[in-house]
Design a protein around this motif. Structure first.
Motif, PDB file in Angstrom:
ATOM      1  N   ASN A 663       0.863  -1.163   0.000  1.00 49.53           N
ATOM      2  CA  ASN A 663       0.000   0.000   0.000  1.00 49.53           C
ATOM      3  C   ASN A 663       0.908   1.224   0.000  1.00 49.53           C
ATOM      4  O   ASN A 663       1.100   1.903   1.018  1.00 49.53           O
ATOM      5  N   ALA A 664       1.504   1.496  -1.162  1.00 45.14           N
ATOM      6  CA  ALA A 664       2.536   2.519  -1.249  1.00 45.14           C
ATOM      7  C   ALA A 664       2.010   3.893  -0.859  1.00 45.14           C
ATOM      8  O   ALA A 664       2.719   4.702  -0.250  1.00 45.14           O
ATOM      9  N   THR A 665       0.758   4.174  -1.194  1.00 44.36           N
ATOM     10  CA  THR A 665       0.184   5.475  -0.842  1.00 44.36           C
ATOM     11  C   THR A 665       0.094   5.633   0.671  1.00 44.36           C
ATOM     12  O   THR A 665       0.426   6.686   1.222  1.00 44.36           O
ATOM     13  N   GLU A 666      -0.336   4.573   1.363  1.00 45.93           N
ATOM     14  CA  GLU A 666      -0.446   4.668   2.815  1.00 45.93           C
ATOM     15  C   GLU A 666       0.924   4.776   3.469  1.00 45.93           C
ATOM     16  O   GLU A 666       1.104   5.502   4.456  1.00 45.93           O
ATOM     17  N   LEU A 667       1.911   4.063   2.924  1.00 42.71           N
ATOM     18  CA  LEU A 667       3.261   4.184   3.447  1.00 42.71           C
ATOM     19  C   LEU A 667       3.789   5.600   3.275  1.00 42.71           C
ATOM     20  O   LEU A 667       4.404   6.175   4.174  1.00 42.71           O
ATOM     21  N   ALA A 668       3.570   6.178   2.092  1.00 44.11           N
ATOM     22  CA  ALA A 668       4.017   7.554   1.840  1.00 44.11           C
ATOM     23  C   ALA A 668       3.266   8.528   2.737  1.00 44.11           C
ATOM     24  O   ALA A 668       3.835   9.509   3.232  1.00 44.11           O
ATOM     25  N   ARG A 669       1.967   8.260   2.980  1.00 43.18           N
ATOM     26  CA  ARG A 669       1.173   9.114   3.857  1.00 43.18           C
ATOM     27  C   ARG A 669       1.771   9.117   5.271  1.00 43.18           C
ATOM     28  O   ARG A 669       1.896  10.161   5.907  1.00 43.18           O
ATOM     29  N   ARG A 670       2.129   7.922   5.748  1.00 39.35           N
ATOM     30  CA  ARG A 670       2.707   7.821   7.083  1.00 39.35           C
ATOM     31  C   ARG A 670       4.062   8.528   7.146  1.00 39.35           C
ATOM     32  O   ARG A 670       4.364   9.246   8.104  1.00 39.35           O
ATOM     33  N   ARG A 671       4.881   8.349   6.129  1.00 42.01           N
ATOM     34  CA  ARG A 671       6.187   9.013   6.113  1.00 42.01           C
ATOM     35  C   ARG A 671       6.029  10.524   6.020  1.00 42.01           C
ATOM     36  O   ARG A 671       6.778  11.291   6.628  1.00 42.01           O
ATOM     37  N   PHE A 672       5.030  10.961   5.240  1.00 40.25           N
ATOM     38  CA  PHE A 672       4.780  12.389   5.096  1.00 40.25           C
ATOM     39  C   PHE A 672       4.427  13.015   6.442  1.00 40.25           C
ATOM     40  O   PHE A 672       4.718  14.188   6.688  1.00 40.25           O
ATOM     41  N   LEU A 716       7.970  17.661  -1.108  1.00 40.72           N
ATOM     42  CA  LEU A 716       7.876  16.916   0.147  1.00 40.72           C
ATOM     43  C   LEU A 716       7.174  15.583  -0.065  1.00 40.72           C
ATOM     44  O   LEU A 716       7.499  14.587   0.595  1.00 40.72           O
ATOM     45  N   LEU A 717       6.209  15.548  -0.988  1.00 43.94           N
ATOM     46  CA  LEU A 717       5.598  14.264  -1.337  1.00 43.94           C
ATOM     47  C   LEU A 717       6.630  13.348  -1.987  1.00 43.94           C
ATOM     48  O   LEU A 717       6.687  12.148  -1.686  1.00 43.94           O
ATOM     49  N   ALA A 718       7.425  13.919  -2.887  1.00 44.43           N
ATOM     50  CA  ALA A 718       8.467  13.123  -3.536  1.00 44.43           C
ATOM     51  C   ALA A 718       9.468  12.610  -2.516  1.00 44.43           C
ATOM     52  O   ALA A 718       9.937  11.472  -2.594  1.00 44.43           O
ATOM     53  N   GLN A 719       9.788  13.449  -1.510  1.00 42.33           N
ATOM     54  CA  GLN A 719      10.710  13.018  -0.459  1.00 42.33           C
ATOM     55  C   GLN A 719      10.108  11.879   0.353  1.00 42.33           C
ATOM     56  O   GLN A 719      10.810  10.921   0.708  1.00 42.33           O
ATOM     57  N   ALA A 720       8.817  11.951   0.642  1.00 38.62           N
ATOM     58  CA  ALA A 720       8.150  10.884   1.403  1.00 38.62           C
ATOM     59  C   ALA A 720       8.237   9.565   0.650  1.00 38.62           C
ATOM     60  O   ALA A 720       8.537   8.518   1.235  1.00 38.62           O
ATOM     61  N   ARG A 721       7.973   9.587  -0.648  1.00 34.94           N
ATOM     62  CA  ARG A 721       8.043   8.361  -1.444  1.00 34.94           C
ATOM     63  C   ARG A 721       9.464   7.832  -1.499  1.00 34.94           C
ATOM     64  O   ARG A 721       9.691   6.623  -1.426  1.00 34.94           O
ATOM     65  N   ARG A 722      10.423   8.732  -1.610  1.00 34.41           N
ATOM     66  CA  ARG A 722      11.821   8.303  -1.655  1.00 34.41           C
ATOM     67  C   ARG A 722      12.258   7.686  -0.333  1.00 34.41           C
ATOM     68  O   ARG A 722      12.946   6.651  -0.311  1.00 34.41           O
ATOM     69  N   VAL A 724      10.393   6.202   1.872  1.00 32.18           N
ATOM     70  CA  VAL A 724       9.760   4.892   2.035  1.00 32.18           C
ATOM     71  C   VAL A 724      10.621   3.815   1.398  1.00 32.18           C
ATOM     72  O   VAL A 724      10.888   2.761   1.988  1.00 32.18           O
ATOM     73  N   MET A 725      11.054   4.067   0.179  1.00 33.17           N
ATOM     74  CA  MET A 725      11.837   3.063  -0.539  1.00 33.17           C
ATOM     75  C   MET A 725      13.224   2.871   0.074  1.00 33.17           C
ATOM     76  O   MET A 725      13.695   1.742   0.228  1.00 33.17           O
ATOM     77  N   GLU A 726      13.850   3.945   0.452  1.00 30.28           N
ATOM     78  CA  GLU A 726      15.245   3.860   0.882  1.00 30.28           C
ATOM     79  C   GLU A 726      15.383   3.542   2.369  1.00 30.28           C
ATOM     80  O   GLU A 726      16.240   2.749   2.756  1.00 30.28           O
TER      81      GLU A 726
END
Length: 795
Positions: A663-672, A716-722, A724-726
């Motif tokens: 659930n990549a969106t939820e992971l990014a939401r949490r990181r954000f 900041l959204l791009a940073q959250a996605r990055r 999550v992956m890293e």
């Protein structure tokens, strides 16, 4: 300093003399030496020599922990008081009383010991430049703990500000247990020339291991280690004061209780110390420990760093240290004086940790210590810094841009990224500019300032980059609450996935308002992740050392004790070499198992298991569950698994497949949520009136949704996605494991039963999934079967 050393019967080490001379000559640099060999005085001696009659703030000493500040103040005061020097030394942290802070605002001491957060707060006042006008040196203590973190980037930006005001400023770092020393120095000095002063002192470390008296009955899996409690009690009786380190707070609580249950006469002589213990209690424990009043303190990483507890004679490490540097750091808590012997007694919680201890010893002997890669371009920290500097007298855009580019973290900052960060700090960006609360900066006569008093007050209260994981309530739809679980676990699930909680198999329906809404599961999900985020993963360095140790066991008490188990693995399957990847295929009543052993650590295996389960189920409807340990992973299905190994282990498409698997969106939401807090987009409330976790979550979720819909290119959204992956899925390490697998020889083995390598992974999954039969009963039954097989083999 030589006079003071002589008074104490000490002789300066050559590296201390080198640091004193370099400091006096105006150089900057990094001092690296073993724990307990005088690093503090190697730098402090040079600082004292520079100004015999100081006026105003002269030395700024940055420490990563509040608990270290007072200890450091005392260490710096000792030569000052005994030599009668006209220096004043004081600390300033979040624990400093407000009246002391107010007094310091009027007049700072000559040497100030502080934290990154308190330094940024000082920089946020309009008279900051005046306060630091006479500053001659900055010392960053325990730099290895800050490097590679957002707090470290916060320090980089603060140093850039101070260097702009004081170009001749000397900067010195103090470090231990670090592999990438040159890079660490260059990050601290922002690429400027600097000295690397190496201690060159062989710190004597005695690493011993408690060998279980009956290896035949010692578990193959587990993480508490309480089976060796009698031997640990004997070890505690043999030393005046000991530190007993565990890797989790839960484990510390269990050991503390077990020790007192076994020895009630030690009540008052045994204490516990970890991050969840109240600060006042921790302070009392530290005072009693320093005074030699305690026999043992059961602790976690809260006592890892350089507080000097001279009475400590030995350290006990329960379970694997998970890293070479961590074992070295903890060992140094005993014998914390030059020339003293540091003793660490390793207490295994299961048989294979004996291999990890042997591997860690070999790695230490070879000087193989983990590196800490620095962070690159965390824009949330930059946005916070822009507001801080605007508060501290204001700034001109181009001048501050060049200043920020002088740091290692932002050396490659583009004009476009700078313009975005400035606009975001100014108005909140295109999606938020209509809301007055996000208009933090205003340009007046070419300078950006913060005119709004509420914004000023809120920002100063929220300065910092430390965030923590939240707990989510697990609640049955239109029913009762079942408890709470770490958000990092639930955030990886999609609605419709199943998981086990409180002995029940549940289906996730939704995540909203700080709750995981569930219902009783009616069927198996597409995939059932098993995550254990609370346990530290094996470091890359130690994982490689374990793989080498298994391929070529050294001669020693640990490997001698575990050798029968390794022989059993070799008999039932194989011991793969370092250039091989072992895959075991096993059929049990649970279904068809694939066990893979990359020996890459739990975090990498979690990402890898997610990826492989997704690839196995992408092209056909099936259910694959998985579990992981530091050594390997299990894939389980009702159907036989016979994949195309080249396609399954392909490096190509890793990022896209992981996004599809989770659930990549939820992971990014949490990181954000963490990023938004650092960037100042949310205010968590005034002291005594803090917002609830649900309120903060709702605010950040709304921000995420607004930005995702109206400003999808928000950095900041791009940073959250990055991140999550890293940071969470460890994409670089997963990719490296797949690349190594592609080059390795694949060794496939059909096994009739669970092997010694497979059993711990199986036990992890059973712990999470068995409901009608207790985990302990299931494990006991499997152990009996394995012992029967092993007995037949020996016969």
């Amino acid at each position: 300093m030589r006079e003071w050393f002589a008074q104490r019967g000490w002789t300066p080490f050559p590296y201390q003399e080198e640091a004193w001379r370099a400091f006096a000559d105006g150089e900057s640099g990094l001092v690296h030496a073993a724990t307990g060999t005088g690093k503090t005085y190697a730098v402090w001696g040079g600082a004292l020599r520079t100004d015999p009659k100081p006026v105003g703030l002269r030395v700024l000493w940055i420490t990563p922990l509040r608990a270290l500040a007072q200890d450091t103040v005392q260490a710096l005061q000792a030569p000052v008081e005994e030599l009668g020097l006209p220096w004043t030394v004081a600390g300033r942290t979040g624990d400093t009383p407000s009246h002391v802070k107010q007094r310091q605002r009027r007049k700072l001491p000559h040497a100030l010991v502080t934290t990154p957060e308190s330094l940024s707060l000082l920089l946020s006042y309009a008279d900051a430049r005046k306060q630091f006008a006479g500053l001659q040196a900055v010392v960053v203590d325990e730099w290895h703990e800050l490097l590679g973190t957002k707090r470290g980037v916060q320090v980089e930006l603060a140093l850039a500000r101070l260097r702009r005001w004081r170009p001749e400023l000397r900067t010195w770092g103090i470090s231990a247990t670090l592999g990438n020393l040159e890079e660490a120095r260059d990050v601290l000095l922002a690429g400027a020339p600097g000295r690397l002063v190496r201690g060159g002192i062989d710190k004597r470390i005695a690493i011993e291991t408690l060998i279980p008296p009956d290896m035949d009955r010692f578990p193959w899996a587990g993480h508490l280690g309480l089976k060796l409690l009698p031997s640990v009690l004997t070890a505690l009786e043999g030393a005046r004061t000991s530190l007993l380190f565990t890797n989790t707070r839960n484990q510390a609580e269990r050991w503390f209780r077990a020790i007192l249950d076994a020895r009630p006469d030690w009540l008052g002589q045994v204490a516990i110390h970890h991050g969840s213990v109240a600060r006042e209690v921790r302070g009392k424990v530290e005072a009693a420990l320093g005074g030699g009043a305690l026999r043992c303190v059961v602790c976690t990483s809260s006592l890892d760093l350089g507080i000097d507890f001279a009475p400590v004679e030995q350290v006990l490490q329960v379970g694997s240290p998970k890293g070479v540097a961590r074992l070295l750091q903890r060992a140094g808590r005993s014998g914390h004086q030059p020339g003293a012997l540091s003793r660490v007694l390793c207490v295994p919680s299961h048989a294979f940790e004996l291999v990890e201890y042997a591997a860690a010893r070999r790695a230490l002997e070879a000087g193989e210590i983990e590196s800490r890669p620095p962070l690159e371009r965390p824009l949330d920290v930059l946005v916070q810094h822009l507001v801080t500097v605007a508060l501290g007298g204001g700034f001109e855009a181009e001048a501050l841009r060049d200043e920020v580019r002088g740091t290692h973290a932002f050396r490659a900052l583009t004009d476009a990224d700078w313009a975005w960060a400035l606009a975001f700090a100014r108005t909140g960006g295109t999606a938020l500019e209509a809301y007055p609360r996000y208009r933090r900066l205003e340009e007046r006569e070419g300078r950006f300032v913060v005119p709004d008093r509420t914004v000023q007050r809120h920002h100063r209260m929220m300065i910092g980059t430390i965030t923590s994981d939240r707990q989510l309530e697990v609640k049955v739809r239109r029913g009762q609450s079942l408890g709470s679980v770490e958000e990092s676990f639930v955030a990886r699930l999609r609605p419709g996935d199943t998981f086990v909680f409180g002995g029940r198999t549940l289906e996730l329906l939704s995540l909203r308002e700080g709750r995981a809404v569930v219902r009783k599961a009616k069927g198996a999900g597409r995939a059932v992740p098993v995550w254990f985020g609370g346990r530290m993963p094996l470091s890359s360095q130690l994982a490689d050392a374990v793989r080498r140790e298994l391929a070529d066991p050294s001669t020693g008490p640990e490997t001698d004790a575990v050798r029968p188990l390794l022989d059993l693995q070799r008999t039932w399957s194989v011991l793969a070499g370092p250039e091989e990847l072992l895959v075991e295929r096993t059929r049990t009543r649970d279904g068809h198992h694939l066990f893979l052993y990359p020996f890459a650590g739990r975090l990498a295996h979690e990402g890898l298991a997610t990826l492989l389960a997704y690839r196995l189920t992408r092209d056909r409807a099936s259910t694959v569950t998985y579990a992981v340990t530091d050594y390997g992973l299990e894939l389980l299905s009702d159907e036989a698994l016979d994949p195309d190994w080249r396609a399954l282990l392909a490096v190509d498409g890793v990022r896209d497949d992981l996004v599809g698997a989770l659930n990549a969106t939820e992971l990014a939401r949490r990181r954000f949520r963490q990023i938004a807090r650092v960037a100042g987009l949310v205010f968590e409330g005034y002291p005594g009136q803090a917002k609830s976790a649900r309120q903060v979550q709702a605010s950040t979720n709304l921000l995420f949704d607004v930005l995702a819909e109206y400003d999808d290119q928000n950095l900041l959204l791009a940073q959250a996605r990055r991140e999550v992956m890293e940071a969470e899925l460890d994409l670089p390490r997963v990719s490296a494991v797949l690349a190594r697998a592609g080059e390795a020889k694949l060794v496939l083995r059909e096994t009739d039963r669970l092997t010694p390598f497979a059993f711990p992974i199986w036990a992890e999954r059973v712990r999470a999934h068995v409901t009608s039969e207790s985990w302990e009963a299931r494990v006991r039954k499997m152990v009996a079967q394995l012992e029967n097989h092993a007995g037949q083999l020996v016969g």
